[in-house]
Design an enzyme around this catalytic site. Structure first.
Site, mmCIF file in Angstrom:
data_model
loop_
_atom_site.group_PDB
_atom_site.id
_atom_site.type_symbol
_atom_site.label_atom_id
_atom_site.label_comp_id
_atom_site.label_asym_id
_atom_site.label_seq_id
_atom_site.Cartn_x
_atom_site.Cartn_y
_atom_site.Cartn_z
ATOM 1 N N LYS A 90 0.845 -1.208 0.000
ATOM 2 C CA LYS A 90 0.000 0.000 0.000
ATOM 3 C C LYS A 90 0.882 1.261 0.000
ATOM 4 C CE LYS A 90 -3.332 -0.349 3.022
ATOM 5 N NZ LYS A 90 -4.125 -0.281 4.279
ATOM 6 N N LYS A 102 2.400 -3.782 11.072
ATOM 7 C CA LYS A 102 1.066 -3.888 11.670
ATOM 8 C C LYS A 102 1.215 -4.494 13.040
ATOM 9 C CE LYS A 102 -3.203 -3.145 10.158
ATOM 10 N NZ LYS A 102 -3.482 -2.213 9.054
ATOM 11 N N THR A 186 -9.543 7.626 5.563
ATOM 12 C CA THR A 186 -9.628 6.315 4.901
ATOM 13 C C THR A 186 -10.819 6.333 3.939
ATOM 14 O OG1 THR A 186 -8.726 5.337 6.894
ATOM 15 C CG2 THR A 186 -9.752 3.826 5.334
ATOM 16 N N ASN A 217 -15.296 3.674 11.683
ATOM 17 C CA ASN A 217 -14.747 4.897 11.100
ATOM 18 C C ASN A 217 -14.834 4.882 9.564
ATOM 19 O OD1 ASN A 217 -12.253 6.191 9.749
ATOM 20 N ND2 ASN A 217 -12.405 7.294 11.661
ATOM 21 N N SER A 355 -1.908 9.947 7.339
ATOM 22 C CA SER A 355 -0.936 9.691 8.408
ATOM 23 C C SER A 355 0.439 10.251 8.004
ATOM 24 C CB SER A 355 -0.787 8.188 8.652
ATOM 25 O OG SER A 355 -1.762 7.725 9.552
HETATM 26 N N1 GLU Z 1 -4.704 1.131 9.791
HETATM 27 C C1 GLU Z 1 -4.748 1.876 8.578
HETATM 28 C C2 GLU Z 1 -4.448 0.981 7.387
HETATM 29 O O1 GLU Z 1 -4.650 -0.200 7.431
HETATM 30 C C3 GLU Z 1 -3.895 3.124 8.638
HETATM 31 C C4 GLU Z 1 -2.440 2.902 8.844
HETATM 32 C C5 GLU Z 1 -1.649 4.179 9.072
HETATM 33 O O2 GLU Z 1 -2.215 5.257 9.052
HETATM 34 O O3 GLU Z 1 -0.453 4.031 9.294
HETATM 35 O O4 GLU Z 1 -4.093 1.437 6.329
#
Ligand code: GLU
Length: 427
Positions: A90, A102, A186, A217, A355
């Site tokens: 990503k 993660k 998101t 969210n 972010s």
């Molecule tokens: N948890 C979100 C994702 O899966 C955001 C991760 C982030 O902002 O670092 O993309």
């Protein structure tokens, strides 16, 4: 197939299409580091419970690892590895200077009170302090973690570091160095792509029917943004079930208000379900996924569309707002049927893009306007989308394969810059 196997299968499917070294494949197939800890929490009733906590760095060739922390009973090290894997691709796809990470805690957060959650959040940072940091690995919110949790966590990080370090985590409260626009980022990222695709189809929002699975969210905000543009939101659900309309559109804010007015907001999380807030037209999550709609948006958790239900999916387009909601095998079946799937690593990238903006603002101590955040997010999302369409055409593949081709190439360039077998064996 586990989510990790699914993610690997998706990467494997493009192997013959790009010319990169075997070593790069090997590196990208394997997490760089996986750490498991146990986090002690003194419960309000006096007892001591230990919760399993995980953090995985999948790859950091492009920059510090980046990815959320989830609090969920199904969290395991393998799930964290799969989600970290997705983050690597990503971040690469969106051209961010980050690798993939993660983490999570195996816990049902709805069973904890506020004090226990506070202690668990601080405990997570104490346990992983040496594994994270603004130039090492930058955590963020994910399933059942929110900006207040990020605020506690950054505070704990700074206490241990004995210095201010707002860039150690993102998704923080505004008053603690958060960014404007991170809260709905998101959903907003996906919203820009959906609007672009609908425009390309020559349709107007009121002609497009949409079902959204998940009212957290991501799910709530995408429903709200699309509704405000005139799209027809015909079904919504949360983990307990959902509701549909056969006439005009559901009003996401009215459903959210009804949920909250019931007054049963259990500590940090709204316990009340959509099904309690609306009494008619109740449907299950399975039924929602199988509705005959133009766009289906799975915005909850992984593996919702799999070999058990893929034959009954009628949507013409699926936008993966959750991570990994479609298994690799089900994705092949959908592609063969001509269903357009906007892959998770593009569709839900808005969160990590903002972010990144937050981290940049923390590093420069210069804070952006909401207009700037929206404009730069929109641009990044649309550049990535059009870029993918170009790759898709050149390689005659679906959007997911195009996304892996594009992101793998960028990663390979960085990994191979240090030399490969061919370089080292040459005399
Ligand atoms: N948890 C979100 C994702 O899966 C955001 C991760 C982030 O902002 O670092 O993309």
């Amino acid at each position: 197939m586990s989510m990790l196997e699914s993610a690997r299968a998706q990467l494997d499917s493009i192997r013959d299409r790009i010319d990169i070294s075997d070593e790069t494949w090997k590196i990208l197939d394997t997490p760089k580091a996986s750490l498991e800890v146990s986090i002690p929490v003194r419960r309000t009733n006096g007892s001591l419970d230990l919760y399993k906590g995980y953090r995985v760095h999948h790859n950091d060739s492009l920059g510090p690892a980046k990815g959320g922390i989830r609090f969920h009973p199904s969290v395991t090290i393998v799930e964290a590895q799969a989600l970290a894997f997705l983050m690597t691709f990503k971040c690469s796809l969106l051209g961010l200077p980050y690798g993939g990470a993660k983490g999570g805690v195996q816990v049902d957060p709805k069973e904890l009170d506020k004090h226990e959650l506070h202690s668990l959040s601080r405990g997570y940072i104490s346990a992983f302090y040496n594994f994270i940091g603004p130039d090492i690995d930058i955590p963020a919110p994910d399933v059942y973690t929110n900006e207040m949790v990020m605020g506690w966590m950054v505070d704990q990080y700074e206490k241990i570091a004995r210095s201010k370090a707002p860039g150690a985590l993102t998704g923080k409260p505004l008053s603690r160095g958060g960014s404007l626009g991170r809260d709905d980022a998101t959903a907003r990222g996906a919203y820009y792509i959906i609007c672009e695709m609908v425009k390309e189809m020559g349709k107007k929002p009121p002609e497009v029917t949409i079902a959204v699975q998940g009212f957290g969210n991501a799910g709530y905000n995408i429903a709200k943004l699309l509704f405000m543009d005139g799209f027809k939101i015909v079904a919504l659900s949360d983990s307990k079930g959902g509701t549909f309309t056969s006439s005009d559109s559901l009003i996401p804010d009215a459903i959210m208000d009804a949920k909250q007015q019931l007054g049963i907001v259990a500590e940090m999380y709204c316990e009340q379900s959509i099904c309690d807030a609306v009494e008619e037209n109740i449907i299950s999550n399975e039924e929602l996924l199988e509705m005959d709609v133009d766009i289906l948006i799975p915005a909850a958790i992984e593996n919702q569309i799999n070999m058990d239900n893929v034959d009954r999916i009628k949507a013409r387009m699926i936008v993966e707002l959750a991570n990994g909601p479609i298994s690799a095998e089900a994705h092949i079946a959908l592609s063969d049927r001509g269903v357009t799937v906007v892959p998770d690593i593009l569709a839900n990238a808005g969160g990590v893009v903002v972010s990144y903006f937050e981290w940049l603002q923390n590093r420069s101590s210069y804070y952006w306007s909401i207009e700037r955040v929206h404009e730069e997010l929109r641009e990044r999302m649309l550049v990535a989308y059009h870029d993918l369409k170009g790759v898709q055409k050149r390689h005659d593949v679906d959007l997911r394969a195009a996304a892996y081709i594009r992101s793998t190439r960028r990663l390979a360039a960085s990994i191979e810059a240090g030399g490969t077998k061919e370089f080292f064996e040459r005399k």
